[in-house]
Design an enzyme around this catalytic site. Structure first.
Site, PDB file in Angstrom:
ATOM      1  N   ARG A 199      27.928  14.014  41.838  1.00 38.55           N
ATOM      2  CA  ARG A 199      27.308  15.089  42.626  1.00 38.55           C
ATOM      3  C   ARG A 199      28.385  15.934  43.312  1.00 38.55           C
ATOM      4  O   ARG A 199      28.246  16.353  44.451  1.00 38.55           O
ATOM      5  CB  ARG A 199      26.340  14.532  43.670  1.00 38.55           C
ATOM      6  CG  ARG A 199      25.233  13.677  43.107  1.00 38.55           C
ATOM      7  CD  ARG A 199      24.294  14.455  42.177  1.00 38.55           C
ATOM      8  NE  ARG A 199      23.298  13.544  41.642  1.00 38.55           N
ATOM      9  CZ  ARG A 199      23.457  12.835  40.515  1.00 38.55           C
ATOM     10  NH1 ARG A 199      24.567  12.959  39.812  1.00 38.55           N
ATOM     11  NH2 ARG A 199      22.510  12.029  40.088  1.00 38.55           N
ATOM     12  N   GLU A 259      23.813  14.997  50.221  1.00 37.53           N
ATOM     13  CA  GLU A 259      24.015  15.841  49.044  1.00 37.53           C
ATOM     14  C   GLU A 259      24.047  17.326  49.389  1.00 37.53           C
ATOM     15  O   GLU A 259      24.907  18.046  48.910  1.00 37.53           O
ATOM     16  CB  GLU A 259      22.926  15.573  47.991  1.00 37.53           C
ATOM     17  CG  GLU A 259      23.148  14.319  47.176  1.00 37.53           C
ATOM     18  CD  GLU A 259      22.321  14.316  45.902  1.00 37.53           C
ATOM     19  OE1 GLU A 259      21.997  15.408  45.390  1.00 37.53           O
ATOM     20  OE2 GLU A 259      22.001  13.222  45.420  1.00 37.53           O
ATOM     21  N   SER A 263      16.648  14.922  46.458  1.00 37.30           N
ATOM     22  CA  SER A 263      17.381  13.776  47.011  1.00 37.30           C
ATOM     23  C   SER A 263      18.376  14.266  48.058  1.00 37.30           C
ATOM     24  O   SER A 263      19.230  15.095  47.761  1.00 37.30           O
ATOM     25  CB  SER A 263      18.118  13.028  45.896  1.00 37.30           C
ATOM     26  OG  SER A 263      17.195  12.485  44.981  1.00 37.30           O
TER      27      SER A 263
END
Length: 349
Positions: free
Chosen positions: A173, A345, A249
């Protein structure tokens, strides 16, 4: 590949609301905004005295950002469209798409054109241009596995630069564009390499279960079958941002070394985990959050989703600061109980 809006002139929009441009639905404003429909428009702003000295932020779908305040700078709304088969060889198709293309629609288009390979990444919110920044991933595959190259405009100079995978420095990520390149480049197009020899990625139990529930033998599953299964799973687990503001998420799944994992498992025998090629273990962040009792809980109008603990939601009227306060409370509790640090994130501004 043809790009939308070839005109290089750019209209600037003052005191512009970003509510429709972030999936949390925060009603923040940009000092100045510009809708960008071509690489030339990005380049022209590098020479535009009206925006000289302003901090710049490129926004696609706004699915990976948490605005905690108004943005006192220039927001560039990436609306570069276009998708096409750029070339092919004996082994693969090379498909190029504009940075402003909707990611899910692009994935569905590749399947309709008979070019599978992205189906496990279906229904991830955002745009094609945002996919490399985050190195999006789901259900056993990361974007970098299908990446060939991208073109980006250096905002300070207007120069178009080509990036290969090595230069993008993809991580979990993560990429160059989230670190050293943050705020310096705008991605105008991405080219993906889709192998002509295809096999389904069914390493995640959820996908296999969904296929079985549909009466589909996993060994005979088509790319469309996998796509439909992933879409069904995501719709069942994740709220629609149009109905309940969220950014998907919110935390990365933490990765810890074997020694730390052994100590954790001695205390928590049923910890949800996945072995990594380098010997480390990836932990399910949602499991950690759930075990701390956060699933379904709220702080004001910001809450943890009641079906997926990884997702933080705006129940209506929450600010970015509210969501950030909730996230930090979760991080604190997970660290205190498990000794594991959760990393967010989204980018918080």
């Amino acid at each position: 590949m043809p790009m939308s809006r070839p005109d290089s002139s750019v209209q600037l929009l003052s005191d512009y609301s970003l509510r429709a441009h972030n999936t949390f639905g925060f009603d923040v404003r940009a000092r100045v905004a510009a809708r960008i429909g071509s690489p030339e428009q990005f380049a022209s702003l590098a020479r535009d005295p009206r925006v000289a000295g302003l901090d710049a932020l490129v926004l696609g779908g706004g699915s990976n950002v948490v605005f905690t305040r108004d943005f006192d700078g220039l927001v560039l709304l990436d609306e570069i469209r276009g998708r096409a088969l750029a070339r092919e060889d004996d082994d693969a198709w090379y498909v190029e798409a504009g940075g402003g293309e909707n990611w899910h629609a692009f994935v569905e288009w590749t399947l309709a054109e008979g070019m599978p390979g992205l189906e496990n990444l279906a229904l991830i919110p955002g745009t094609v241009g945002a996919a490399p920044i985050q190195n999006i991933g789901a259900y056993g595959i990361e974007m970098k596995e299908r990446f060939a190259s991208l073109r980006a405009v250096e905002l300070a100079t207007g120069e178009i630069v080509e990036f290969d995978a090595a230069r993008c420095a993809f991580g979990y990520r993560d990429s160059f564009f989230k670190r050293e390149g943050r705020g310096r480049f705008a991605i105008v197009s991405v080219t993906f390499r889709l192998p002509k020899v295809w096999a389904p990625r069914l390493g995640y139990a959820d996908v296999a279960r969904e296929l079985a529930a549909r009466g589909i033998d996993a060994s005979r599953a088509s790319a469309r079958d996998v796509f439909d299964a992933v879409v069904a799973i995501r719709r069942a687990k994740l709220p629609d941002p149009l109905e309940l503001g969220n950014a998907g998420s919110f935390f990365k799944n933490p990765v810890i070394d074997a020694h730390a994992y052994a100590a954790l498992r001695a205390r928590e025998p049923d910890v949800a985990s996945y072995p990594q090629p380098d010997g480390r273990m990836k932990l399910a962040a949602g499991w950690l959050i759930d075990r701390c009792g956060w699933k379904g809980r709220a702080l004001g109008a910001a809450a943890v989703h009641d079906r997926q603990a990884l997702v933080l939601v705006n129940r209506g009227g929450a600010s970015g600061a509210d969501v950030l306060a909730l996230a930090r409370a979760i991080q604190r509790d997970v660290l205190e109980r498990f000794g594991v640090e959760l990393e967010m994130e989204p980018v918080c501004l």
